[in-house]
Design a protein around this motif. Structure first.
Motif, short mmCIF file in Angstrom:
data_model
loop_
_atom_site.label_atom_id
_atom_site.label_comp_id
_atom_site.label_asym_id
_atom_site.label_seq_id
_atom_site.Cartn_x
_atom_site.Cartn_y
_atom_site.Cartn_z
N ALA A 19 25.85 64.35 4.10
CA ALA A 19 27.32 64.40 4.21
C ALA A 19 27.91 65.02 5.26
O ALA A 19 29.20 65.26 5.47
CB ALA A 19 27.38 65.47 2.89
N GLY A 20 27.15 65.50 6.22
CA GLY A 20 27.78 65.84 7.51
C GLY A 20 27.67 67.52 7.58
O GLY A 20 28.19 67.99 8.66
N HIS A 21 27.02 68.13 6.66
CA HIS A 21 26.78 69.57 6.65
C HIS A 21 25.69 69.97 7.62
O HIS A 21 24.74 69.18 8.04
CB HIS A 21 26.58 70.09 5.48
CG HIS A 21 27.71 69.78 4.47
ND1 HIS A 21 29.03 70.42 4.47
CD2 HIS A 21 27.72 69.01 3.32
CE1 HIS A 21 29.94 69.98 3.49
NE2 HIS A 21 29.19 69.06 3.01
N GLU A 22 25.76 71.20 8.12
CA GLU A 22 24.77 71.55 9.14
C GLU A 22 23.71 72.22 8.75
O GLU A 22 23.79 73.21 7.78
CB GLU A 22 25.46 72.31 10.54
CG GLU A 22 24.38 72.73 11.59
CD GLU A 22 25.15 73.33 12.57
OE1 GLU A 22 24.56 73.91 13.62
OE2 GLU A 22 26.41 73.66 12.43
N ARG B 17 14.81 71.33 -3.76
CA ARG B 17 15.39 72.07 -2.54
C ARG B 17 15.61 71.11 -1.24
O ARG B 17 16.56 70.95 -0.55
CB ARG B 17 14.80 73.15 -1.87
CG ARG B 17 15.39 74.26 -0.92
CD ARG B 17 14.69 75.64 -0.87
NE ARG B 17 14.68 76.06 -2.22
CZ ARG B 17 13.72 76.54 -2.95
NH1 ARG B 17 12.53 76.36 -2.50
NH2 ARG B 17 13.98 77.24 -3.94
N ILE B 18 14.18 70.17 -0.94
CA ILE B 18 14.45 69.15 0.04
C ILE B 18 15.47 67.98 -0.38
O ILE B 18 16.22 67.71 0.47
CB ILE B 18 13.08 68.68 0.16
CG1 ILE B 18 12.23 69.61 0.60
CG2 ILE B 18 13.19 67.33 1.00
CD1 ILE B 18 10.63 69.27 0.54
N GLU B 19 15.72 67.90 -1.66
CA GLU B 19 16.58 66.85 -1.86
C GLU B 19 18.11 67.35 -1.63
O GLU B 19 19.26 66.57 -1.10
CB GLU B 19 16.68 66.60 -3.46
CG GLU B 19 15.33 65.78 -3.78
CD GLU B 19 15.25 64.35 -3.41
OE1 GLU B 19 16.35 63.77 -2.48
OE2 GLU B 19 14.29 63.63 -3.53
N ASN B 20 18.40 68.77 -1.86
CA ASN B 20 19.70 69.37 -1.50
C ASN B 20 19.84 69.36 -0.10
O ASN B 20 20.88 69.03 0.30
CB ASN B 20 19.85 70.66 -2.19
CG ASN B 20 19.82 70.79 -3.75
OD1 ASN B 20 20.11 69.50 -4.43
ND2 ASN B 20 19.28 71.89 -4.27
N ILE B 21 18.88 69.65 0.58
CA ILE B 21 19.01 69.62 2.25
C ILE B 21 19.35 68.25 2.64
O ILE B 21 20.05 68.01 3.54
CB ILE B 21 17.86 70.14 2.83
CG1 ILE B 21 17.46 71.60 2.60
CG2 ILE B 21 17.93 69.85 4.54
CD1 ILE B 21 16.08 72.19 3.05
N ASN B 22 18.65 67.09 2.13
CA ASN B 22 18.87 65.89 2.57
C ASN B 22 20.33 65.36 2.11
O ASN B 22 20.98 64.78 3.10
CB ASN B 22 17.94 65.14 1.96
CG ASN B 22 16.59 65.03 2.40
OD1 ASN B 22 16.32 65.74 3.61
ND2 ASN B 22 15.53 64.55 1.76
N THR B 23 20.70 65.79 0.85
CA THR B 23 22.38 65.44 0.62
C THR B 23 23.20 66.23 1.32
O THR B 23 24.20 65.46 1.88
CB THR B 23 22.40 66.00 -0.99
OG1 THR B 23 21.48 65.14 -1.66
CG2 THR B 23 23.65 65.60 -1.25
N ALA B 24 23.08 67.63 1.81
CA ALA B 24 23.89 68.18 2.61
C ALA B 24 23.93 67.57 4.16
O ALA B 24 24.91 67.24 4.63
CB ALA B 24 23.57 69.46 2.61
#
Length: 356
Positions: A108-111, A98-105
């Motif tokens: 990429a400029g997602h909030e 989940r932390i990796e997904n948050i970091n990826t988002a």
């Protein structure tokens, strides 16, 4: 998939200028997701957004960054340690992913916004509908503490560093939309929060956001639905959120034969909202969703399809809330007021003209 690093306030591709009263504003769309738990949902929408040049916002629940075994490291205001209204984060591998997904988002400029921490709502003994400003300070303090250092809440685990900080968070959505405005505003201001998107709309249809007490409010719209109108002309409105489609669609049940019907319900309603606003008042569309498997995953395919379709339409921009606010603050207040005074879109009065 890797993404170039951009800010949630990045203005790349967005027409960052003041519009005149004689111009039609762009059509903005705000895709948002509460919770941020399911790995599959992160990947689905990161891919869909990359393909359609869209940005979205995830309102992260802080307890999803605490392993279930460590649940007693969080205490909600007025409740026992470990007592919450939704799931904790699972095991170490799940929290790390989940932390990796948050970091990826984030890259990429997602909030990443706040869905606060414990998801305690009105049905609980002492839920967020009863909390004082001091208790909201405690709850938001838990959110920021967990966001700042998930490892401290998961002793002994080897978790990746979380690259989102509390300073990156500028607003959120309340769990179950519960909370008293007068108790929340001082906490929001004390923590540098600029917006909320929790209020149920005061009237049916889609209207422009507004500021109250210095806070931007993006109401949750009550929209006319072509599907509900076909079923019951006396009750054709639904809140534009997947949970409400589920409850309205079949009472919140997981029934295999209902899946395609529920998907169609949300898809057709969201498409109508977009078509109505684009032809009408051009009010920014708030599409409120969750990372979930409700209705046997009936709703995520509808949201993904809408994202892939509308975000590539002419004069349409799928943005984060921070991008939206940056654009709104460039506009002449009198022009904004005139846009707010327009007739609401998505009320059903234009359905025949739009071939719905």
């Amino acid at each position: 998939m890797s993404f170039p690093r951009r800010s949630a306030r990045s203005h790349e591709g967005v027409p960052m200028r003041a519009f005149t009263a004689e111009e039609r504003p762009p059509q903005f769309v705000l895709f948002s997701f509460d919770g941020g738990r399911q790995d599959a949902r992160w990947k689905t929408f990161l891919d869909a957004a990359a393909d359609s040049d869209a940005k979205f916002t995830v309102f992260q629940s802080a307890i999803n960054l605490i392993e279930t075994a460590n649940r007693e490291n969080y205490t909600a205001p007025g409740n026992e340690p470990g007592y919450v209204g939704t799931e904790f984060g699972g095991d170490e591998a799940e929290v790390a992913q989940r932390i990796e997904n948050i970091n990826t988002a984030h890259a990429a400029g997602h909030e990443i916004g706040t869905h606060y921490a414990g998801h305690l709502c009105a049905p609980t003994r002492y839920g967020a509908d009863q909390w004082s400003t001091a208790e909201w300070e405690q709850e938001y303090g838990s959110f920021t503490d967990i966001l700042s250092d998930p490892g401290a809440y998961n002793p002994g685990s080897s978790l990746p560093a979380l690259e989102v900080t509390p300073d990156d968070v500028k607003g959120g959505r309340l769990p179950c939309l519960d909370g008293e405005w007068d108790q929340l505003v001082p906490m929001w201001k004390d923590n540098g929060l600029e917006y909320d998107t929790s209020r149920a709309a005061a009237a049916s249809g889609v209207a422009w956001p507004y500021q109250e007490d210095g806070i931007w409010e993006f109401e949750m719209p009550m929209t006319w639905s072509p599907v509900l109108a076909e079923k019951d002309a006396a009750s054709p409105f639904v809140m534009a959120m997947d949970y409400n489609f589920w409850i309205s669609g079949n009472g919140g049940k997981d029934i295999p034969e209902d899946v395609s019907r529920l998907t169609d319900f949300q898809y057709r309603t969201y498409r109508y909202m977009y078509d109505s606003a684009f032809a009408g008042n051009r009010a920014p569309l708030v599409f409120g969703n969750h990372f979930n498997d409700w209705g046997l995953n009936a709703f995520n395919p509808a949201v993904e399809k809408v994202m892939r379709e509308v975000c590539v339409e002419e004069d349409t921009y799928c943005v984060t809330y921070q991008q939206m606010i940056a654009w709104l603050e460039l506009q002449d207040p009198e022009v904004l007021a005139a846009w707010r005074d327009q007739a609401r879109s998505a009320t059903g009065t234009d359905a025949e003209a739009l071939s719905w």
